[in-house]
Write a protein that holds these residues in place. Sequence first.
Motif, PDB file in Angstrom:
ATOM      1  N   THR A  43       0.915  -0.927  -0.293  1.00 48.06           N
ATOM      2  CA  THR A  43      -0.251  -0.176  -0.261  1.00 48.06           C
ATOM      3  C   THR A  43       0.686   0.912  -0.180  1.00 48.06           C
ATOM      4  O   THR A  43       0.585   2.259  -0.516  1.00 48.06           O
ATOM      5  CB  THR A  43      -1.111   0.315   1.355  1.00 48.06           C
ATOM      6  N   THR A  44       2.308   1.456   0.789  1.00 49.68           N
ATOM      7  CA  THR A  44       2.648   2.329   0.711  1.00 49.68           C
ATOM      8  C   THR A  44       3.691   2.393  -0.113  1.00 49.68           C
ATOM      9  O   THR A  44       4.254   3.804  -1.329  1.00 49.68           O
ATOM     10  CB  THR A  44       4.051   2.099   2.185  1.00 49.68           C
ATOM     11  N   ILE A  45       4.370   2.240  -0.697  1.00 50.16           N
ATOM     12  CA  ILE A  45       5.228   2.080  -2.246  1.00 50.16           C
ATOM     13  C   ILE A  45       4.371   2.356  -3.952  1.00 50.16           C
ATOM     14  O   ILE A  45       4.498   2.520  -4.909  1.00 50.16           O
ATOM     15  CB  ILE A  45       6.268   1.186  -2.355  1.00 50.16           C
ATOM     16  N   TRP A  46       2.956   1.517  -3.439  1.00 55.95           N
ATOM     17  CA  TRP A  46       2.299   1.155  -4.670  1.00 55.95           C
ATOM     18  C   TRP A  46       1.850   2.583  -5.514  1.00 55.95           C
ATOM     19  O   TRP A  46       2.320   2.313  -7.093  1.00 55.95           O
ATOM     20  CB  TRP A  46       0.517   1.019  -4.535  1.00 55.95           C
ATOM     21  N   SER A  47       2.609   3.446  -5.592  1.00 59.38           N
ATOM     22  CA  SER A  47       2.304   4.434  -5.941  1.00 59.38           C
ATOM     23  C   SER A  47       3.308   4.411  -6.619  1.00 59.38           C
ATOM     24  O   SER A  47       3.665   5.566  -7.674  1.00 59.38           O
ATOM     25  CB  SER A  47       1.267   5.936  -5.979  1.00 59.38           C
ATOM     26  N   ASP A  48       4.902   4.698  -6.154  1.00 61.77           N
ATOM     27  CA  ASP A  48       6.057   4.288  -6.785  1.00 61.77           C
ATOM     28  C   ASP A  48       6.506   3.269  -7.776  1.00 61.77           C
ATOM     29  O   ASP A  48       7.698   3.461  -8.468  1.00 61.77           O
ATOM     30  CB  ASP A  48       6.551   4.512  -5.405  1.00 61.77           C
ATOM     31  N   LEU A  49       5.907   2.877  -7.537  1.00 62.11           N
ATOM     32  CA  LEU A  49       6.156   1.338  -8.305  1.00 62.11           C
ATOM     33  C   LEU A  49       5.874   1.837 -10.102  1.00 62.11           C
ATOM     34  O   LEU A  49       5.003   1.853 -10.007  1.00 62.11           O
ATOM     35  CB  LEU A  49       5.244   0.237  -8.146  1.00 62.11           C
ATOM     36  N   ASP A  50       6.812   1.146 -11.135  1.00 64.18           N
ATOM     37  CA  ASP A  50       6.681   0.861 -11.960  1.00 64.18           C
ATOM     38  C   ASP A  50       5.779  -0.098 -12.498  1.00 64.18           C
ATOM     39  O   ASP A  50       5.659  -0.010 -14.231  1.00 64.18           O
ATOM     40  CB  ASP A  50       7.826   1.342 -13.365  1.00 64.18           C
ATOM     41  N   GLY A  51       6.332  -1.151 -12.358  1.00 65.17           N
ATOM     42  CA  GLY A  51       5.310  -2.424 -12.971  1.00 65.17           C
ATOM     43  C   GLY A  51       5.099  -3.630 -11.167  1.00 65.17           C
ATOM     44  O   GLY A  51       5.613  -3.531 -10.341  1.00 65.17           O
ATOM     45  N   PHE A  52       4.610  -4.513 -12.014  1.00 65.27           N
ATOM     46  CA  PHE A  52       3.608  -5.664 -10.794  1.00 65.27           C
ATOM     47  C   PHE A  52       3.759  -6.562 -11.552  1.00 65.27           C
ATOM     48  O   PHE A  52       2.515  -6.532 -12.386  1.00 65.27           O
ATOM     49  CB  PHE A  52       3.040  -5.249  -9.933  1.00 65.27           C
ATOM     50  N   ILE A  53       4.390  -7.609 -11.483  1.00 68.37           N
ATOM     51  CA  ILE A  53       3.688  -8.896 -12.013  1.00 68.37           C
ATOM     52  C   ILE A  53       3.353  -9.753 -10.630  1.00 68.37           C
ATOM     53  O   ILE A  53       4.233 -10.302  -9.618  1.00 68.37           O
ATOM     54  CB  ILE A  53       4.995  -9.648 -12.406  1.00 68.37           C
ATOM     55  N   ILE A  54       2.170 -10.276 -10.981  1.00 65.51           N
ATOM     56  CA  ILE A  54       2.209 -11.427  -9.833  1.00 65.51           C
ATOM     57  C   ILE A  54       1.100 -12.670 -10.522  1.00 65.51           C
ATOM     58  O   ILE A  54       0.771 -12.381 -11.451  1.00 65.51           O
ATOM     59  CB  ILE A  54       0.440 -10.499  -9.058  1.00 65.51           C
ATOM     60  N   ASP A  55       2.029 -14.182 -10.221  1.00 64.17           N
ATOM     61  CA  ASP A  55       1.567 -14.927 -10.192  1.00 64.17           C
ATOM     62  C   ASP A  55      -0.228 -15.671 -10.000  1.00 64.17           C
ATOM     63  O   ASP A  55      -0.099 -15.595  -9.303  1.00 64.17           O
ATOM     64  CB  ASP A  55       2.444 -16.140 -10.315  1.00 64.17           C
ATOM     65  N   LEU A  56      -0.833 -15.665 -11.119  1.00 63.75           N
ATOM     66  CA  LEU A  56      -2.644 -16.457 -10.625  1.00 63.75           C
ATOM     67  C   LEU A  56      -2.377 -17.736 -10.636  1.00 63.75           C
ATOM     68  O   LEU A  56      -3.801 -18.096 -10.293  1.00 63.75           O
ATOM     69  CB  LEU A  56      -3.187 -15.320 -11.163  1.00 63.75           C
ATOM     70  N   THR A  57      -1.739 -18.771 -10.500  1.00 65.56           N
ATOM     71  CA  THR A  57      -1.709 -20.520 -10.681  1.00 65.56           C
ATOM     72  C   THR A  57      -3.357 -20.453  -9.450  1.00 65.56           C
ATOM     73  O   THR A  57      -2.462 -20.598  -8.343  1.00 65.56           O
ATOM     74  CB  THR A  57      -0.394 -21.055 -10.872  1.00 65.56           C
ATOM     75  N   ASP A  58      -4.061 -21.318  -9.850  1.00 59.74           N
ATOM     76  CA  ASP A  58      -4.796 -22.117  -8.884  1.00 59.74           C
ATOM     77  C   ASP A  58      -5.730 -21.033  -8.034  1.00 59.74           C
ATOM     78  O   ASP A  58      -5.519 -21.381  -6.922  1.00 59.74           O
ATOM     79  CB  ASP A  58      -3.773 -22.773  -8.210  1.00 59.74           C
ATOM     80  N   ARG A 117      -1.032 -15.099  -0.973  1.00 52.61           N
ATOM     81  CA  ARG A 117      -1.631 -16.871  -1.388  1.00 52.61           C
ATOM     82  C   ARG A 117      -0.756 -16.997  -2.772  1.00 52.61           C
ATOM     83  O   ARG A 117      -1.172 -18.415  -2.964  1.00 52.61           O
ATOM     84  CB  ARG A 117      -2.858 -16.210  -1.417  1.00 52.61           C
ATOM     85  N   THR A 118      -0.390 -15.619  -3.163  1.00 55.62           N
ATOM     86  CA  THR A 118       0.263 -16.099  -4.679  1.00 55.62           C
ATOM     87  C   THR A 118       1.352 -16.990  -4.446  1.00 55.62           C
ATOM     88  O   THR A 118       2.178 -16.797  -3.910  1.00 55.62           O
ATOM     89  CB  THR A 118       0.237 -14.954  -5.151  1.00 55.62           C
ATOM     90  N   GLN A 119       1.878 -17.959  -5.724  1.00 58.51           N
ATOM     91  CA  GLN A 119       4.071 -17.875  -5.331  1.00 58.51           C
ATOM     92  C   GLN A 119       4.535 -17.116  -5.511  1.00 58.51           C
ATOM     93  O   GLN A 119       5.693 -16.839  -5.503  1.00 58.51           O
ATOM     94  CB  GLN A 119       3.821 -18.936  -7.082  1.00 58.51           C
ATOM     95  N   ALA A 120       4.122 -16.190  -6.395  1.00 58.79           N
ATOM     96  CA  ALA A 120       5.402 -14.940  -6.499  1.00 58.79           C
ATOM     97  C   ALA A 120       4.854 -13.304  -7.388  1.00 58.79           C
ATOM     98  O   ALA A 120       3.417 -13.283  -7.685  1.00 58.79           O
ATOM     99  CB  ALA A 120       6.097 -15.852  -7.680  1.00 58.79           C
ATOM    100  N   SER A 121       4.649 -12.843  -6.562  1.00 57.70           N
ATOM    101  CA  SER A 121       4.533 -11.270  -6.630  1.00 57.70           C
ATOM    102  C   SER A 121       5.722 -10.368  -6.267  1.00 57.70           C
ATOM    103  O   SER A 121       6.555 -10.383  -5.924  1.00 57.70           O
ATOM    104  CB  SER A 121       3.286 -11.398  -6.308  1.00 57.70           C
ATOM    105  N   HIS A 122       5.819  -9.438  -7.814  1.00 60.78           N
ATOM    106  CA  HIS A 122       6.975  -8.729  -7.473  1.00 60.78           C
ATOM    107  C   HIS A 122       6.798  -7.134  -8.023  1.00 60.78           C
ATOM    108  O   HIS A 122       6.030  -6.900  -9.858  1.00 60.78           O
ATOM    109  CB  HIS A 122       7.795  -8.903  -8.714  1.00 60.78           C
ATOM    110  N   GLY A 123       6.835  -6.583  -7.339  1.00 56.50           N
ATOM    111  CA  GLY A 123       7.084  -4.798  -8.068  1.00 56.50           C
ATOM    112  C   GLY A 123       8.123  -4.610  -8.390  1.00 56.50           C
ATOM    113  O   GLY A 123       9.385  -5.100  -7.583  1.00 56.50           O
ATOM    114  N   PHE A 124       8.617  -3.697  -9.187  1.00 63.32           N
ATOM    115  CA  PHE A 124       9.471  -3.238  -9.781  1.00 63.32           C
ATOM    116  C   PHE A 124       9.346  -1.478  -9.379  1.00 63.32           C
ATOM    117  O   PHE A 124       8.477  -0.937 -10.140  1.00 63.32           O
ATOM    118  CB  PHE A 124       9.329  -3.498 -11.636  1.00 63.32           C
ATOM    119  N   SER A 125      10.858  -1.408  -9.224  1.00 63.76           N
ATOM    120  CA  SER A 125      10.879   1.051  -9.141  1.00 63.76           C
ATOM    121  C   SER A 125      12.242   0.732 -10.192  1.00 63.76           C
ATOM    122  O   SER A 125      13.167   0.599  -9.880  1.00 63.76           O
ATOM    123  CB  SER A 125      10.484   1.047  -8.171  1.00 63.76           C
TER     124      SER A 125
END
Length: 152
Positions: free
Chosen positions: A27-42, A97-105
Amino acid sequence: MMDAEDLTVSDRASPAETDAICRAVLTTIWSDLDGFIIDLTDLGDTPDTAAAVAALAPYRGRTLFRRRPTQEADIELGKHGDADATVLEAVLALATRTQASHGFSVDLGGIAYGVDDAGTSCYFLLTAAQRTEVDGRLRDLGMSPDLLVPEP
């Protein structure tokens, strides 16, 4: 590149505390991120995650030959205007809950948020101002900011 600290969640944190820390950081860094990837498997198979997965459907890619949606959502932040708040709510619901989520700055030079293996492996890169804000959010939840520790 901005000055920032590598942090993780303390081994003392319960799963509920880990979830709260991940939510506070994101929540704190969301507006500072340039991209975000999240695995939705299962994740779309249970009622408590199906709505969040559905909200991320516009951000899923397509496989080359089968034209089916890929198992990950790739979100370019700042380019979707008002959708960012809706997307953030969906991502927060799935954060641990996800296997992977990554935010990039770009400003921080790479990954600023990394949560893998359903929240058992967490990495955050926070500026001093972001750390102060996260600490405040944790205190507001009645939690100790000491559960967010330097990365070994």
